[in-house]
Design a protein around this motif. Structure first.
Motif, short mmCIF file in Angstrom:
data_model
loop_
_atom_site.label_atom_id
_atom_site.label_comp_id
_atom_site.label_asym_id
_atom_site.label_seq_id
_atom_site.Cartn_x
_atom_site.Cartn_y
_atom_site.Cartn_z
N ILE A 38 0.83 -1.21 0.00
CA ILE A 38 0.00 0.00 0.00
C ILE A 38 0.87 1.26 0.00
O ILE A 38 0.59 2.22 -0.70
N LEU A 39 1.94 1.24 0.79
CA LEU A 39 2.73 2.45 0.99
C LEU A 39 3.94 2.55 0.05
O LEU A 39 4.61 3.59 0.01
N GLY A 40 4.26 1.46 -0.64
CA GLY A 40 5.38 1.51 -1.56
C GLY A 40 6.73 1.51 -0.88
O GLY A 40 7.69 2.12 -1.38
N ILE A 41 6.84 0.84 0.26
CA ILE A 41 8.12 0.70 0.96
C ILE A 41 8.35 -0.79 1.21
O ILE A 41 7.44 -1.60 1.03
N SER A 42 9.55 -1.15 1.65
CA SER A 42 9.86 -2.57 1.85
C SER A 42 9.22 -3.09 3.15
O SER A 42 8.93 -2.32 4.06
N GLU A 43 9.05 -4.40 3.20
CA GLU A 43 8.50 -5.01 4.42
C GLU A 43 9.41 -4.77 5.62
O GLU A 43 8.93 -4.53 6.72
N SER A 44 10.72 -4.84 5.39
CA SER A 44 11.65 -4.64 6.51
C SER A 44 11.56 -3.20 7.02
O SER A 44 11.65 -2.94 8.23
N ASN A 45 11.35 -2.26 6.11
CA ASN A 45 11.19 -0.86 6.52
C ASN A 45 9.91 -0.70 7.33
O ASN A 45 9.88 0.05 8.32
N VAL A 46 8.86 -1.40 6.94
CA VAL A 46 7.61 -1.37 7.71
C VAL A 46 7.88 -1.87 9.14
O VAL A 46 7.45 -1.25 10.12
N GLY A 47 8.61 -2.98 9.25
CA GLY A 47 8.91 -3.54 10.57
C GLY A 47 9.70 -2.58 11.44
O GLY A 47 9.39 -2.41 12.63
N VAL A 48 10.69 -1.95 10.85
CA VAL A 48 11.52 -0.99 11.60
C VAL A 48 10.65 0.19 12.07
O VAL A 48 10.71 0.62 13.23
N LYS A 49 9.82 0.68 11.17
CA LYS A 49 8.98 1.83 11.52
C LYS A 49 7.97 1.47 12.62
O LYS A 49 7.74 2.26 13.53
N ILE A 50 7.40 0.28 12.54
CA ILE A 50 6.44 -0.14 13.57
C ILE A 50 7.13 -0.22 14.92
O ILE A 50 6.59 0.23 15.93
N ASN A 51 8.31 -0.78 14.93
CA ASN A 51 9.06 -0.88 16.19
C ASN A 51 9.32 0.51 16.78
O ASN A 51 9.13 0.73 17.98
N ARG A 52 9.72 1.44 15.95
CA ARG A 52 9.99 2.81 16.43
C ARG A 52 8.70 3.50 16.90
O ARG A 52 8.71 4.22 17.91
N ILE A 53 7.63 3.29 16.17
CA ILE A 53 6.35 3.91 16.56
C ILE A 53 5.90 3.37 17.92
O ILE A 53 5.49 4.14 18.79
N LYS A 54 6.00 2.07 18.09
CA LYS A 54 5.60 1.47 19.37
C LYS A 54 6.42 2.03 20.52
O LYS A 54 5.89 2.39 21.56
N LYS A 55 7.74 2.12 20.32
CA LYS A 55 8.61 2.66 21.36
C LYS A 55 8.25 4.10 21.68
O LYS A 55 8.20 4.51 22.84
N GLN A 56 7.99 4.88 20.64
CA GLN A 56 7.63 6.29 20.81
C GLN A 56 6.32 6.43 21.59
O GLN A 56 6.22 7.24 22.52
N LEU A 57 5.33 5.62 21.25
CA LEU A 57 4.03 5.71 21.94
C LEU A 57 4.13 5.23 23.38
O LEU A 57 3.51 5.80 24.28
N ILE A 58 4.92 4.20 23.61
CA ILE A 58 5.10 3.71 24.98
C ILE A 58 5.78 4.78 25.83
O ILE A 58 5.36 5.06 26.95
N THR A 59 6.81 5.42 25.28
CA THR A 59 7.51 6.49 26.00
C THR A 59 6.55 7.63 26.34
O THR A 59 6.51 8.11 27.47
N LYS A 60 5.76 8.04 25.38
CA LYS A 60 4.81 9.14 25.62
C LYS A 60 3.75 8.75 26.63
O LYS A 60 3.33 9.56 27.45
N SER A 61 3.29 7.53 26.58
CA SER A 61 2.25 7.10 27.52
C SER A 61 2.78 7.07 28.95
O SER A 61 2.04 7.33 29.88
N LYS A 62 4.08 6.79 29.10
CA LYS A 62 4.68 6.78 30.44
C LYS A 62 4.89 8.20 30.97
O LYS A 62 4.87 8.42 32.16
N GLN A 63 5.08 9.15 30.03
CA GLN A 63 5.33 10.53 30.42
C GLN A 63 4.04 11.29 30.75
O GLN A 63 4.06 12.30 31.42
#
Length: 170
Positions: free
Chosen positions: A139-164
Protein backbone atom coordinates in the motif's frame (compact mmCIF):
# COMPACT_ATOMS: atom_id res chain seq x y z
CA UNK A 1 -19.28 0.14 -16.16
CA UNK A 2 -22.70 1.75 -15.96
CA UNK A 3 -23.45 4.49 -13.46
CA UNK A 4 -25.98 2.16 -11.81
CA UNK A 5 -23.28 -0.48 -11.22
CA UNK A 6 -20.91 2.20 -9.95
CA UNK A 7 -23.59 3.45 -7.54
CA UNK A 8 -24.21 -0.06 -6.28
CA UNK A 9 -20.52 -0.74 -5.65
CA UNK A 10 -20.05 2.66 -4.06
CA UNK A 11 -22.94 2.18 -1.62
CA UNK A 12 -21.76 -1.33 -0.75
CA UNK A 13 -18.15 -0.29 -0.17
CA UNK A 14 -19.20 2.75 1.81
CA UNK A 15 -21.39 0.70 4.15
CA UNK A 16 -18.68 -1.97 4.56
CA UNK A 17 -15.72 0.33 5.04
CA UNK A 18 -17.01 3.53 6.60
CA UNK A 19 -15.20 2.72 9.88
CA UNK A 20 -11.94 2.42 7.95
CA UNK A 21 -12.56 5.81 6.37
CA UNK A 22 -13.38 7.38 9.74
CA UNK A 23 -10.07 6.12 11.14
CA UNK A 24 -8.13 7.75 8.35
CA UNK A 25 -10.13 10.97 8.67
CA UNK A 26 -9.59 11.11 12.45
CA UNK A 27 -5.86 10.55 12.02
CA UNK A 28 -5.48 13.35 9.48
CA UNK A 29 -8.03 15.99 10.55
CA UNK A 30 -9.11 17.09 14.00
CA UNK A 31 -11.76 19.75 13.72
CA UNK A 32 -15.26 18.65 12.77
CA UNK A 33 -15.19 20.91 9.72
CA UNK A 34 -11.86 19.51 8.52
CA UNK A 35 -13.04 15.96 9.14
CA UNK A 36 -16.16 16.65 7.14
CA UNK A 37 -14.13 18.10 4.26
CA UNK A 38 -11.62 15.26 4.26
CA UNK A 39 -14.34 12.61 4.44
CA UNK A 40 -16.10 14.14 1.46
CA UNK A 41 -12.81 14.37 -0.43
CA UNK A 42 -12.09 10.71 0.24
CA UNK A 43 -15.49 9.45 -0.83
CA UNK A 44 -15.36 11.54 -3.98
CA UNK A 45 -12.01 9.89 -4.78
CA UNK A 46 -13.50 6.48 -4.04
CA UNK A 47 -16.43 7.22 -6.35
CA UNK A 48 -14.14 8.25 -9.19
CA UNK A 49 -11.79 5.29 -8.71
CA UNK A 50 -14.41 2.54 -8.84
CA UNK A 51 -14.28 2.14 -12.66
CA UNK A 52 -10.48 1.71 -12.48
CA UNK A 53 -10.54 -0.98 -9.77
CA UNK A 54 -8.93 -4.05 -11.39
CA UNK A 55 -9.40 -6.45 -8.46
CA UNK A 56 -5.66 -6.95 -8.10
CA UNK A 57 -6.07 -6.34 -4.37
CA UNK A 58 -8.98 -6.60 -1.96
CA UNK A 59 -11.46 -3.77 -2.00
CA UNK A 60 -10.42 -3.04 1.61
CA UNK A 61 -6.81 -2.52 0.56
CA UNK A 62 -7.99 -0.42 -2.39
CA UNK A 63 -10.15 1.76 -0.12
CA UNK A 64 -7.27 2.20 2.32
CA UNK A 65 -4.90 3.20 -0.44
CA UNK A 66 -7.36 5.77 -1.75
CA UNK A 67 -8.14 7.13 1.72
CA UNK A 68 -4.49 7.44 2.74
CA UNK A 69 -3.36 9.01 -0.52
CA UNK A 70 -6.25 11.46 -0.43
CA UNK A 71 -5.60 12.35 3.21
CA UNK A 72 -1.91 12.93 2.56
CA UNK A 73 -2.65 15.17 -0.41
CA UNK A 74 -5.33 17.02 1.55
CA UNK A 75 -3.00 17.56 4.48
CA UNK A 76 -0.17 18.82 2.29
CA UNK A 77 -2.43 21.45 0.76
CA UNK A 78 -3.43 22.62 4.25
CA UNK A 79 -6.59 24.13 3.01
CA UNK A 80 -10.02 22.98 2.16
CA UNK A 81 -11.22 22.09 -1.30
CA UNK A 82 -14.77 23.28 -1.60
CA UNK A 83 -14.96 24.50 -5.15
CA UNK A 84 -15.75 21.36 -7.10
CA UNK A 85 -17.27 19.20 -4.41
CA UNK A 86 -20.85 18.13 -4.56
CA UNK A 87 -23.04 18.28 -1.51
CA UNK A 88 -23.70 14.73 -0.44
CA UNK A 89 -26.59 14.86 1.96
CA UNK A 90 -26.53 11.16 2.76
CA UNK A 91 -22.89 11.48 3.78
CA UNK A 92 -23.82 13.98 6.47
CA UNK A 93 -25.94 11.32 8.15
CA UNK A 94 -23.01 8.91 8.12
CA UNK A 95 -20.74 11.57 9.61
CA UNK A 96 -23.22 12.10 12.44
CA UNK A 97 -22.76 8.42 13.34
CA UNK A 98 -19.07 9.05 13.85
CA UNK A 99 -19.61 11.67 16.54
CA UNK A 100 -20.55 9.04 19.09
CA UNK A 101 -18.58 9.65 22.26
CA UNK A 102 -15.25 7.85 22.12
CA UNK A 103 -13.14 6.23 24.78
CA UNK A 104 -10.57 8.72 26.19
CA UNK A 105 -7.79 6.20 25.56
CA UNK A 106 -8.76 5.98 21.92
CA UNK A 107 -8.89 9.76 21.66
CA UNK A 108 -5.36 9.96 23.14
CA UNK A 109 -4.13 7.32 20.70
CA UNK A 110 -5.56 9.14 17.69
CA UNK A 111 -4.05 12.43 18.89
CA UNK A 112 -0.64 10.77 19.15
CA UNK A 113 -1.03 9.11 15.76
CA UNK A 114 -1.93 12.52 14.31
CA UNK A 115 1.42 13.86 15.55
CA UNK A 116 3.38 11.23 13.58
CA UNK A 117 4.72 11.95 10.11
CA UNK A 118 2.55 10.90 7.17
CA UNK A 119 4.10 7.49 6.57
CA UNK A 120 4.20 6.56 10.26
CA UNK A 121 0.60 7.72 10.63
CA UNK A 122 -0.45 5.53 7.72
CA UNK A 123 1.46 2.55 9.10
CA UNK A 124 -0.23 3.02 12.49
CA UNK A 125 -3.68 2.95 10.95
CA UNK A 126 -2.90 -0.09 8.83
CA UNK A 127 -1.42 -1.88 11.85
CA UNK A 128 -4.52 -1.15 13.92
CA UNK A 129 -6.61 -2.69 11.16
CA UNK A 130 -4.54 -5.85 11.13
CA UNK A 131 -2.79 -5.53 7.80
CA UNK A 132 0.31 -7.67 7.34
CA UNK A 133 3.74 -6.14 6.81
CA UNK A 134 3.55 -7.29 3.19
CA UNK A 135 0.18 -5.62 2.65
CA UNK A 136 1.37 -2.40 4.31
CA UNK A 137 4.51 -2.40 2.18
CA UNK A 138 2.37 -2.79 -0.95
CA UNK A 139 0.00 0.00 0.00
CA UNK A 140 2.73 2.45 0.99
CA UNK A 141 5.38 1.51 -1.56
CA UNK A 142 8.12 0.70 0.96
CA UNK A 143 9.86 -2.57 1.85
CA UNK A 144 8.50 -5.01 4.42
CA UNK A 145 11.65 -4.64 6.51
CA UNK A 146 11.19 -0.86 6.52
CA UNK A 147 7.61 -1.37 7.71
CA UNK A 148 8.91 -3.54 10.57
CA UNK A 149 11.52 -0.99 11.60
CA UNK A 150 8.98 1.83 11.52
CA UNK A 151 6.44 -0.14 13.57
CA UNK A 152 9.06 -0.88 16.19
CA UNK A 153 9.99 2.81 16.43
CA UNK A 154 6.35 3.91 16.56
CA UNK A 155 5.60 1.47 19.37
CA UNK A 156 8.61 2.66 21.36
CA UNK A 157 7.63 6.29 20.81
CA UNK A 158 4.03 5.71 21.94
CA UNK A 159 5.10 3.71 24.98
CA UNK A 160 7.51 6.49 26.00
CA UNK A 161 4.81 9.14 25.62
CA UNK A 162 2.25 7.10 27.52
CA UNK A 163 4.68 6.78 30.44
CA UNK A 164 5.33 10.53 30.42
CA UNK A 165 1.68 11.55 30.36
CA UNK A 166 -1.48 10.65 32.17
CA UNK A 167 -2.94 8.62 29.35
CA UNK A 168 -6.19 7.47 30.85
CA UNK A 169 -4.91 4.00 31.60
CA UNK A 170 -2.87 3.37 28.45
Amino acid sequence: MSELEQNHIFEMWLSQHKALLFKVVRAYAFTAMDQDDLFQEIIIQVWHSIPTFKQQSSNTTWMYRIALNTAIKWLSKERKHTQSQETLDHIQAILQESTIEMDERLTWLYEEIYKLDEIDRSISLLLLDGFSYKEMAGILGISESNVGVKINRIKKQLITKSKQQDCHGI
